[in-house]
Write an enzyme that holds these catalytic residues in place. Structure first.
Site, PDB file in Angstrom:
ATOM      1  NE  ARG A  78      -3.841  -2.117   2.477  1.00 39.23           N
ATOM      2  CZ  ARG A  78      -3.637  -3.342   2.938  1.00 39.23           C
ATOM      3  NH1 ARG A  78      -2.442  -3.680   3.403  1.00 39.23           N
ATOM      4  NH2 ARG A  78      -4.608  -4.236   2.911  1.00 39.23           N
ATOM      5  NE  ARG A 162       5.879  -1.930  13.217  1.00 38.87           N
ATOM      6  CZ  ARG A 162       5.038  -0.999  12.792  1.00 38.87           C
ATOM      7  NH1 ARG A 162       5.489  -0.004  12.018  1.00 38.87           N
ATOM      8  NH2 ARG A 162       3.758  -1.053  13.116  1.00 38.87           N
ATOM      9  CG  ASP A 186       9.079   7.703  11.235  1.00 36.20           C
ATOM     10  OD1 ASP A 186       9.291   8.683  11.977  1.00 36.20           O
ATOM     11  OD2 ASP A 186       7.965   7.151  11.130  1.00 36.20           O
ATOM     12  CD  GLU A 191      10.368   2.635  17.064  1.00 37.66           C
ATOM     13  OE1 GLU A 191       9.169   2.610  17.481  1.00 37.66           O
ATOM     14  OE2 GLU A 191      10.657   2.638  15.860  1.00 37.66           O
ATOM     15  CG  HIS A 212       7.249   4.549  14.882  1.00 37.54           C
ATOM     16  ND1 HIS A 212       7.566   3.273  15.284  1.00 37.54           N
ATOM     17  CD2 HIS A 212       6.327   4.387  13.901  1.00 37.54           C
ATOM     18  CE1 HIS A 212       6.871   2.385  14.602  1.00 37.54           C
ATOM     19  NE2 HIS A 212       6.103   3.051  13.739  1.00 37.54           N
TER      20      HIS A 212
END
Length: 232
Positions: A78, A162, A186, A191, A212
């Protein structure tokens, strides 16, 4: 409230009869915009140029033009579809997408994207490599020491998928050992990162980080909330 479900304990959900949904379509364009932003920032050297001006310099630098750049997409789902759509008139020299699924490749080909099932083609023939895979047992550390050796110097890596799809230690070694390599991330394997994380020691001209937030545009968050309400 998003795409990724790698942080969900599926066994626990089954045990407690918890119904799990995600909103895979909602954030696609937002993340695609984030990828494009990172590419243009890094091509233009904008982060470090801005810093130099604030430090009293007036640097004269040559920017890289998208018309000389081939973008490689690892994944053809997508978000790559959305990226291909919004960037088709930007003038990239070429966009090449890798995937293992014929249907995904057929869809993105309709937007003028070259496709391949050979990951090495992306690693060797593109200037910018952008990660777009889910995190699972097959994609964990998909880009590691061997792949970075193939990539070599004068390349850029973008990761908005990811953190675990790219091996952190291998990424750091690649950036340190290749003077013209860059990365914009990102997502990270950890994290938020610890203060002593070696990634944080890299200069901004080598590594550009965001926390993120690729999907977190006002419109993207609106679509994700709507998607959850509809599914529920």
């Amino acid at each position: 409230h998003g795409i990724g479900v790698d942080s969900i304990d599926f066994n626990y959900c089954k045990e407690k009869n918890i119904y799990l949904i995600n909103t895979p379509n909602a954030p696609s364009k937002s993340v695609a915009y984030d990828v494009l932003e990172k590419i243009l920032l890094m091509l233009s050297n904008s982060p470090q140029t801005n810093q130099k001006i604030k430090e009293g310099e007036w640097p004269i630098e040559t920017r890289k033009d998208p018309r000389n750049i081939t973008v490689g997409l690892i994944g053809a789902g997508r978000i790559p579809l959305a990226f291909a759509e919004i960037s088709k008139n930007l003038g990239f020299k070429k966009i090449i997408a890798f995937d293992i699924f014929d249907e995904a490749l057929e869809r993105i080909e309709k937007l003028g994207v070259e496709t391949t099932k050979d990951l090495n083609k992306i690693l060797t023939e593109t200037d910018i490599i952008s990660m777009h895979t889910p995190l699972n047992e097959h994609t964990h550390h998909l880009i590691s020491e061997k792949e970075f050796e193939i990539i070599g110097d004068n390349k850029m890596l973008i990761n908005t998928s990811r953190g675990g799809t790219v091996k952190t230690e291998a990424l750091i070694n690649w950036l340190n050992n290749n003077p013209n390599s860059k990365a914009a991330l990102d997502v990270l394997e950890q994290e938020p990162p610890n203060k002593d994380n070696s990634l944080l020691q890299l200069p901004i001209q080598k590594l550009y980080l965001t926390p993120h937030l690729g999907a977190s545009t006002d419109k993207g968050l609106e679509h994700m909330a709507e998607g959850c309400m509809i599914a529920a």
